[in-house]
Write an enzyme that holds these catalytic residues in place. Structure first.
Site, short mmCIF file in Angstrom:
data_model
loop_
_atom_site.label_atom_id
_atom_site.label_comp_id
_atom_site.label_asym_id
_atom_site.label_seq_id
_atom_site.Cartn_x
_atom_site.Cartn_y
_atom_site.Cartn_z
CG ASP A 81 36.93 32.19 44.05
OD1 ASP A 81 38.00 32.38 43.43
OD2 ASP A 81 36.87 32.14 45.29
CD GLU A 138 42.54 32.85 46.68
OE1 GLU A 138 43.38 32.68 47.58
OE2 GLU A 138 41.72 33.77 46.72
#
Ligand SMILES: [Zn+2]
Ligand SMILES: [Zn+2]
Length: 386
Positions: A81, A138
């Site tokens: 991400d 994350e």
């Protein structure tokens, strides 16, 4: 300087995986929105012969490769991400999406694991099951838990799990890891004191670290919000506080959690106020287990030599990492990878000027290849776990 043969071999693929990394960089996706990224990951893994499972914990992908007859298994995790930041790195392949940026190098972590994936599928120099875990979200500290809630370790058993993160300021080709606590816990406390004078709690809470935590430990309790009342001429009927709590050791985290609760209840009782209290655990302290850290350090020593393998974490380092949740469920090790110390690569993560350093790709990929071969070795290896 001559490098380990695995690094030399993977260096020949750096250009190709740099292209993949920069494409991901141009199209950053926020947590749980990694549809394009995970489709690209799944496509490559399939092409290289992996059994591919998409949609694990939302947008997560797991690639499985079995070789030989051993029941041993390993998991390697990469995060995918990006962050809600406007890029200002000035690179030619900058984000094409306003308000989204790979400012933490997860594009690089994904490219590194793909580079290792292709090499491992081609060489197949291991005996057991390899699980490549491409994790969403994350940054919001929710992706690891989402994948585990979706049965990650039941569906894809892993004897141990490993992950890496790039480290600006650490030269390319250097690594850092150590046994025990490595990244900080992060918790959030919401407090509402109902009754006159609720704000009186604040000084007590800010003294917790000074009075309870030994000076050799790093811990932070900060009041991120204090709100009492709406108008100057009205006595507020309640006060709201939001605290951010960080600790670098599990014992210190437990101590802070206990003392914040005790002090808040004490203040409420003394002033005759009603208390609404919520302590939310966002992510634990990340703790590397002894056996797996020893194996990782052995592999890294063979790869880059002892001079380029560090173990001292810079003081005041309070970053958090949601891989800590996976390490609460499985033994394993988290490793920092040098990202260089000049230009955008030397810029701290989460900064609009940051960029991942593509020169680190063969080093990270070589770590994964060597670690898989050491963990799932085809012949007995001295000093390796049985
Ligand atoms: Zn980050
Ligand atoms: Zn990160």
């Amino acid at each position: 300087m001559s490098q380990h043969p695995t690094i030399e071999r993977l260096a020949a693929s750096t250009e190709e995986f740099t292209r993949i990394r920069r494409d991901l960089h141009q199209h950053p996706e926020l947590g749980f929105e990694e549809a394009r990224t995970s489709a690209i990951v799944a496509g490559y893994l399939r092409e290289w012969g992996y059994e591919v499972h998409e949609g694990v914990g939302g947008t997560g992908v797991v690639g499985v490769l079995r070789q030989g007859s051993s029941a041993r298994s390993i998991g390697i995790r990469a995060d995918m991400d990006a962050l809600p930041i406007d890029e200002a790195s000035g690179v030619s392949y900058a984000s094409q999406h306003a308000g989204r940026m790979h400012a933490c190098g997860h594009d690089g972590h994904t490219a590194i694991l793909l580079c290792a994936a292709r090499e491992l599928a081609a060489s197949r120099n291991f005996d057991g099951t390899l699980n490549l875990i491409f994790q969403p979200a994350e940054e919001t500290l929710g992706g690891a838990v989402a994948m585990m809630d979706d049965g990650l370790f039941e569906r894809f058993p892993c004897d141990a799990v490993y992950a890496l993160h790039n480290a600006p300021g650490l030269p390319v080709g250097c690594f850092l890891t150590r046994e025990g606590a490595l990244t900080a816990s992060s918790d959030r406390v919401s407090i509402r004191l109902v009754g006159v004078g609720g704000h009186g709690a604040m000084p007590h809470l800010q003294s917790i670290v000074a009075r309870n935590v030994p000076s050799t430990e790093v811990a932070v309790v900060s009041v991120g919000m204090l709100k009492a009342g709406e108008a100057a001429n009205v006595i507020p009927e309640h006060a709201d506080l939001r605290l951010s709590v960080r600790a670098t050791r599990p014992e210190v985290r437990e101590l802070l959690k206990r003392r914040i609760g005790e002090i808040t209840r004490g203040v409420a009782a003394v002033h005759g106020m009603e208390l609404q209290y919520e302590y939310e655990e966002l992510v634990p302290v990340l703790v590397n287990t002894p056996e797996e850290t020893r194996l990782a350090r052995q592999v890294l020593t063979e790869l880059v030599g002892p001079q380029r393998l560090l173990s001292e974490v810079p003081s005041g380092f309070l970053g958090s990492e949601d891989f800590a949740w996976m390490l609460e469920r499985r033994p394993g090790c988290y490793i920092a990878l040098g990202n260089g110390d000049s230009g955008p690569s030397g810029c701290m993560v989460h900064n609009p000027g940051y960029d991942f350093n593509d020169a680190a790709i063969p080093f990270g990929a070589a770590l994964w290849v060597q670690l898989v071969e050491a963990s799932l070795c085809t012949s007995p290896r001295s000093g390796a776990p049985a």
